[in-house]
Design an enzyme around this catalytic site. Structure first.
Site, PDB file in Angstrom:
ATOM      1  N   HIS A 122       0.668  -1.540   0.096  1.00  0.00           N
ATOM      2  CA  HIS A 122      -0.094   0.436   0.248  1.00  0.00           C
ATOM      3  C   HIS A 122       0.995   1.498  -0.130  1.00  0.00           C
ATOM      4  O   HIS A 122       1.950   1.179  -0.336  1.00  0.00           O
ATOM      5  CB  HIS A 122      -1.033   0.155   0.887  1.00  0.00           C
ATOM      6  CG  HIS A 122      -2.066  -0.966   1.493  1.00  0.00           C
ATOM      7  ND1 HIS A 122      -2.538  -1.223   2.421  1.00  0.00           N
ATOM      8  CD2 HIS A 122      -2.133  -1.738   0.809  1.00  0.00           C
ATOM      9  CE1 HIS A 122      -3.970  -2.090   2.243  1.00  0.00           C
ATOM     10  NE2 HIS A 122      -3.149  -2.621   1.120  1.00  0.00           N
ATOM     11  N   GLU A 161       1.051   3.844   1.946  1.00  0.00           N
ATOM     12  CA  GLU A 161       1.382   4.439   3.192  1.00  0.00           C
ATOM     13  C   GLU A 161       3.082   3.625   3.498  1.00  0.00           C
ATOM     14  O   GLU A 161       3.456   3.907   4.660  1.00  0.00           O
ATOM     15  CB  GLU A 161       0.488   4.134   3.910  1.00  0.00           C
ATOM     16  CG  GLU A 161      -0.512   5.228   3.615  1.00  0.00           C
ATOM     17  CD  GLU A 161      -1.829   4.382   3.566  1.00  0.00           C
ATOM     18  OE1 GLU A 161      -1.305   3.622   2.433  1.00  0.00           O
ATOM     19  OE2 GLU A 161      -3.251   4.275   3.793  1.00  0.00           O
ATOM     20  N   CYS A 182      -5.644   2.171   5.793  1.00  0.00           N
ATOM     21  CA  CYS A 182      -6.757   1.395   6.187  1.00  0.00           C
ATOM     22  C   CYS A 182      -6.065   0.289   7.986  1.00  0.00           C
ATOM     23  O   CYS A 182      -4.843   1.313   8.291  1.00  0.00           O
ATOM     24  CB  CYS A 182      -6.672  -0.048   5.134  1.00  0.00           C
ATOM     25  SG  CYS A 182      -4.714  -0.381   4.810  1.00  0.00           S
ATOM     26  N   CYS A 197      -2.245  -0.483   7.325  1.00  0.00           N
ATOM     27  CA  CYS A 197      -1.485   0.400   7.272  1.00  0.00           C
ATOM     28  C   CYS A 197      -1.563   1.561   8.640  1.00  0.00           C
ATOM     29  O   CYS A 197      -0.409   2.092   8.810  1.00  0.00           O
ATOM     30  CB  CYS A 197      -2.044   1.643   6.640  1.00  0.00           C
ATOM     31  SG  CYS A 197      -1.143   0.893   4.545  1.00  0.00           S
TER      32      CYS A 197
END
Length: 165
Positions: A61, A63, A91, A94
């Site tokens: 992801h 992040e 999410c 993360c």
């Protein structure tokens, strides 16, 4: 808004635009357009965009990629005093990485009604039982961040419909 708050809002928008550039790079590669940057003392020390398809890595992801980049650049897996700017509400995965990295502040653009961990689905950032916390600012350039996602998925749906026809 006082002068300090106004200056902070302008800085947040500046750095969110940098995260948007990262999201646009993801879209160019066919990835969901989410971008992130890590900032320390008003300097960008980490960049990342969504790349789970290209990297064949479900944890890639934006992040996570930005946190990894910052950790390598700074030579430390802990990133105290750093801020994370991301185009979409983090999410749960993360959020956990943000806590472990000891990020001081998270600034995000659009809310994520399907997976957001800052109140959209659950609020891990408010969970008192967790031993690490980051301050959160949401909604910075939210329309622009949300438009990236809605345009991306509209184009994907249109392409899929043409392929089925």
């Amino acid at each position: 808004m006082d002068a300090d708050a106004n200056a902070r809002a302008l800085e947040d928008e500046f750095f969110m635009r940098e995260a948007i550039y990262q999201a646009q790079a993801a879209a160019c590669l066919g990835e969901v357009p989410i971008g992130a940057i890590v900032v320390r003392e008003n300097a960008i020390v980490g960049r990342g965009f969504n790349s789970p398809i290209g990297d064949q890595d479900p944890s890639a992801h934006a992040e996570i990629v930005a946190l990894r980049d910052a950790a390598r650049r700074l030579g430390n897996y802990r990133l105290p005093g750093c801020e994370l700017f991301v185009t979409l509400e983090p999410c749960a995965m993360c959020a956990g990485a943000i806590f472990h990295a000891r990020i001081a502040r998270v600034v995000y653009g659009a809310r994520d009604p399907k997976g957001g961990a800052h109140g959209s689905i659950l609020d891990l950032f408010a969970e008192e039982k967790l031993n690490r916390h980051a301050s959160i600012t949401g909604g910075v350039l939210a329309k622009a961040c949300g438009r990236l996602l809605s345009d991306f998925f509209a184009e994907r749906r249109s392409r899929d419909e043409k392929n089925r026809a």
